[in-house]
Design a protein around this motif. Structure first.
Motif, PDB file in Angstrom:
ATOM      1  N   TRP A   1      61.406   7.372  93.015  1.00 19.39           N
ATOM      2  CA  TRP A   1      62.175   6.065  92.517  1.00 19.39           C
ATOM      3  C   TRP A   1      61.281   5.204  91.447  1.00 19.39           C
ATOM      4  O   TRP A   1      61.749   4.128  90.707  1.00 19.39           O
ATOM      5  CB  TRP A   1      62.436   5.130  93.654  1.00 19.39           C
ATOM      6  CG  TRP A   1      61.133   4.778  94.805  1.00 19.39           C
ATOM      7  CD1 TRP A   1      60.690   5.505  95.682  1.00 19.39           C
ATOM      8  CD2 TRP A   1      60.390   3.762  94.572  1.00 19.39           C
ATOM      9  NE1 TRP A   1      59.902   4.759  96.434  1.00 19.39           N
ATOM     10  CE2 TRP A   1      59.485   3.931  95.660  1.00 19.39           C
ATOM     11  CE3 TRP A   1      60.044   2.728  93.548  1.00 19.39           C
ATOM     12  CZ2 TRP A   1      58.268   3.081  95.836  1.00 19.39           C
ATOM     13  CZ3 TRP A   1      59.093   1.800  93.733  1.00 19.39           C
ATOM     14  CH2 TRP A   1      58.151   2.076  94.692  1.00 19.39           C
TER      15      TRP A   1
ATOM     16  N   HIS B   1      65.553   1.740  95.962  1.00 21.35           N
ATOM     17  CA  HIS B   1      66.947   1.844  95.587  1.00 21.35           C
ATOM     18  C   HIS B   1      66.991   0.844  94.243  1.00 21.35           C
ATOM     19  O   HIS B   1      67.088  -0.343  94.453  1.00 21.35           O
ATOM     20  CB  HIS B   1      68.206   1.701  96.316  1.00 21.35           C
ATOM     21  CG  HIS B   1      69.569   2.061  95.699  1.00 21.35           C
ATOM     22  ND1 HIS B   1      69.906   1.502  94.493  1.00 21.35           N
ATOM     23  CD2 HIS B   1      70.339   3.011  95.979  1.00 21.35           C
ATOM     24  CE1 HIS B   1      71.137   2.079  94.139  1.00 21.35           C
ATOM     25  NE2 HIS B   1      71.392   2.755  95.225  1.00 21.35           N
TER      26      HIS B   1
ATOM     27  N   ARG C   1      69.920  -1.650  93.495  1.00 21.28           N
ATOM     28  CA  ARG C   1      70.159  -2.863  94.554  1.00 21.28           C
ATOM     29  C   ARG C   1      68.775  -3.763  94.483  1.00 21.28           C
ATOM     30  O   ARG C   1      69.085  -4.909  94.776  1.00 21.28           O
ATOM     31  CB  ARG C   1      70.145  -2.325  95.928  1.00 21.28           C
ATOM     32  CG  ARG C   1      71.516  -1.236  96.212  1.00 21.28           C
ATOM     33  CD  ARG C   1      71.370  -0.594  97.261  1.00 21.28           C
ATOM     34  NE  ARG C   1      72.311   0.434  97.592  1.00 21.28           N
ATOM     35  CZ  ARG C   1      72.118   1.295  98.555  1.00 21.28           C
ATOM     36  NH1 ARG C   1      71.290   1.442  99.314  1.00 21.28           N
ATOM     37  NH2 ARG C   1      73.083   2.583  98.385  1.00 21.28           N
TER      38      ARG C   1
ATOM     39  N   SER D   1      70.124   5.385 102.238  1.00 13.62           N
ATOM     40  CA  SER D   1      70.583   6.656 101.626  1.00 13.62           C
ATOM     41  C   SER D   1      72.152   6.624 101.694  1.00 13.62           C
ATOM     42  O   SER D   1      72.813   7.537 100.989  1.00 13.62           O
ATOM     43  CB  SER D   1      70.161   7.902 102.125  1.00 13.62           C
ATOM     44  OG  SER D   1      70.568   8.341 103.674  1.00 13.62           O
TER      45      SER D   1
ATOM     46  N   THR E   1      66.563  11.662  99.872  1.00 11.77           N
ATOM     47  CA  THR E   1      67.189  10.516  99.760  1.00 11.77           C
ATOM     48  C   THR E   1      67.695  10.019  98.278  1.00 11.77           C
ATOM     49  O   THR E   1      69.085   9.844  97.965  1.00 11.77           O
ATOM     50  CB  THR E   1      66.547   9.133 100.498  1.00 11.77           C
ATOM     51  OG1 THR E   1      65.972   9.376 101.484  1.00 11.77           O
ATOM     52  CG2 THR E   1      67.265   8.073  99.972  1.00 11.77           C
ATOM     53  N   ILE E   2      66.959  10.369  97.194  1.00 15.08           N
ATOM     54  CA  ILE E   2      67.323  10.325  95.950  1.00 15.08           C
ATOM     55  C   ILE E   2      68.494  11.158  95.580  1.00 15.08           C
ATOM     56  O   ILE E   2      69.283  10.944  94.640  1.00 15.08           O
ATOM     57  CB  ILE E   2      66.213  10.401  95.018  1.00 15.08           C
ATOM     58  CG1 ILE E   2      66.486   9.359  93.590  1.00 15.08           C
ATOM     59  CG2 ILE E   2      65.782  11.868  94.639  1.00 15.08           C
ATOM     60  CD1 ILE E   2      65.372   9.044  93.029  1.00 15.08           C
TER      61      ILE E   2
ATOM     62  N   LEU F   1      71.801  10.150  96.951  1.00 11.07           N
ATOM     63  CA  LEU F   1      72.198   8.911  96.558  1.00 11.07           C
ATOM     64  C   LEU F   1      72.820   9.035  94.987  1.00 11.07           C
ATOM     65  O   LEU F   1      73.403   8.254  94.051  1.00 11.07           O
ATOM     66  CB  LEU F   1      71.341   7.758  96.386  1.00 11.07           C
ATOM     67  CG  LEU F   1      71.011   6.964  97.675  1.00 11.07           C
ATOM     68  CD1 LEU F   1      69.809   6.274  97.434  1.00 11.07           C
ATOM     69  CD2 LEU F   1      72.190   6.247  98.122  1.00 11.07           C
TER      70      LEU F   1
ATOM     71  N   LEU G   1      70.839   9.536  92.352  1.00 12.63           N
ATOM     72  CA  LEU G   1      70.231   8.496  91.420  1.00 12.63           C
ATOM     73  C   LEU G   1      69.650   9.385  90.052  1.00 12.63           C
ATOM     74  O   LEU G   1      69.141  10.518  90.380  1.00 12.63           O
ATOM     75  CB  LEU G   1      69.230   7.757  91.969  1.00 12.63           C
ATOM     76  CG  LEU G   1      69.865   6.832  92.987  1.00 12.63           C
ATOM     77  CD1 LEU G   1      68.681   6.021  93.774  1.00 12.63           C
ATOM     78  CD2 LEU G   1      70.879   5.627  92.300  1.00 12.63           C
TER      79      LEU G   1
END
Length: 255
Positions: free
Chosen positions: A28, A112, A115, A230, A249-250, A253, A255
């Protein structure tokens, strides 16, 4: 309003246990930098773990290892958390930069990016005089699954070290008023900062988009279940105890 020019971010890491900040750097952190945020990894100095600090160390209290990594002249172990998380970053930001706010994020937290940016925009718009923001700990009976914002100024309530933000005003006050009263407090920057805030009537803006536990590690029992950053429809911007799960997680998502 360009929040990327108002807020500088530091991720508290460690030379001795680098896996967490490396995981952040691979997931991130680059996304926040691409959005325009200045994100720096903050470390201690391993030499300090075996040395007695001198007066010269208090004047030469930092150096950049590279353009995105600052090393503060304090313990790299948990005993240096107070120094490398709030005391020395606040000193450096006030003396060396024009940023209006400092956002401290733990290296086992996942952010995130979109967000996070929206959370800042919302709160600067609705609380233009905010000085201190984070996730209230202890949690005051709210549902973690709902977006809740509330001003709190109560003895014993602090913004969790998961991720908190302080203004220049709050940093100046903190440097003047923070007190380490017991040895364990060198490891609890959030507690020492929080105490200085409530003792001087600086309210914390609690924002539930920051949350101090996850399904991977829980602190309190939640009858409502825990939110998961997530999830595509999650309100969370920052979630703690995500180390070892950030790549998954990424990817989830997208991302």
């Amino acid at each position: 309003m360009d929040v990327t020019k108002k807020v500088i971010i530091m991720v508290t890491g460690s030379h001795n246990e680098p896996s967490n900040q490396k995981e952040c750097e691979k997931t991130w952190i680059p996304l926040l930098r691409n959005m325009g945020f200045r994100v720096i990894v903050a470390l201690g100095d391993t030499e300090c773990d075996d040395e007695i600090l001198t007066f010269d160390d208090f004047n030469n209290y930092y150096k950049f290892i590279d353009k995105d990594t600052i090393q503060f002249r304090t313990f790299d172990s948990k005993m240096g958390l107070f120094d490398k998380s709030i005391k020395l970053p606040a000193k450096w930001i006030l003396n060396e930069t024009d940023y209006e706010y400092y956002f401290r994020i733990d290296s086992d937290s996942f952010v995130h990016p979109e967000r996070f940016k929206k959370m800042l925009e919302d709160n600067f718009r609705d609380y233009p005089n905010v000085n201190y923001m984070g996730c209230c700990h202890p949690y005051l009976g709210w549902s973690p699954n709902k977006l809740i914002r509330q001003l709190v100024c109560k003895v014993g309530c602090m913004a969790s070290g998961t991720g908190y933000m302080v203004s220049r005003r709050a940093m100046k006050l903190a440097l003047d008023k923070m007190r380490v009263l017991q040895p364990f407090e060198f490891q609890t920057d959030d507690w020492v900062l929080g105490r200085a805030m409530w003792e001087n009537q600086i309210p914390m803006l609690h924002d539930s988009r920051i949350y101090f536990e996850s399904k991977h590690k829980t602190i309190i029992d939640s009858k409502n279940g825990l939110p998961d950053i997530s999830d595509s429809d999650s309100h969370l911007a920052i979630q703690h105890y995500m180390n070892g799960h950030m790549k998954k997680t990424i990817k989830k998502l997208k991302l």
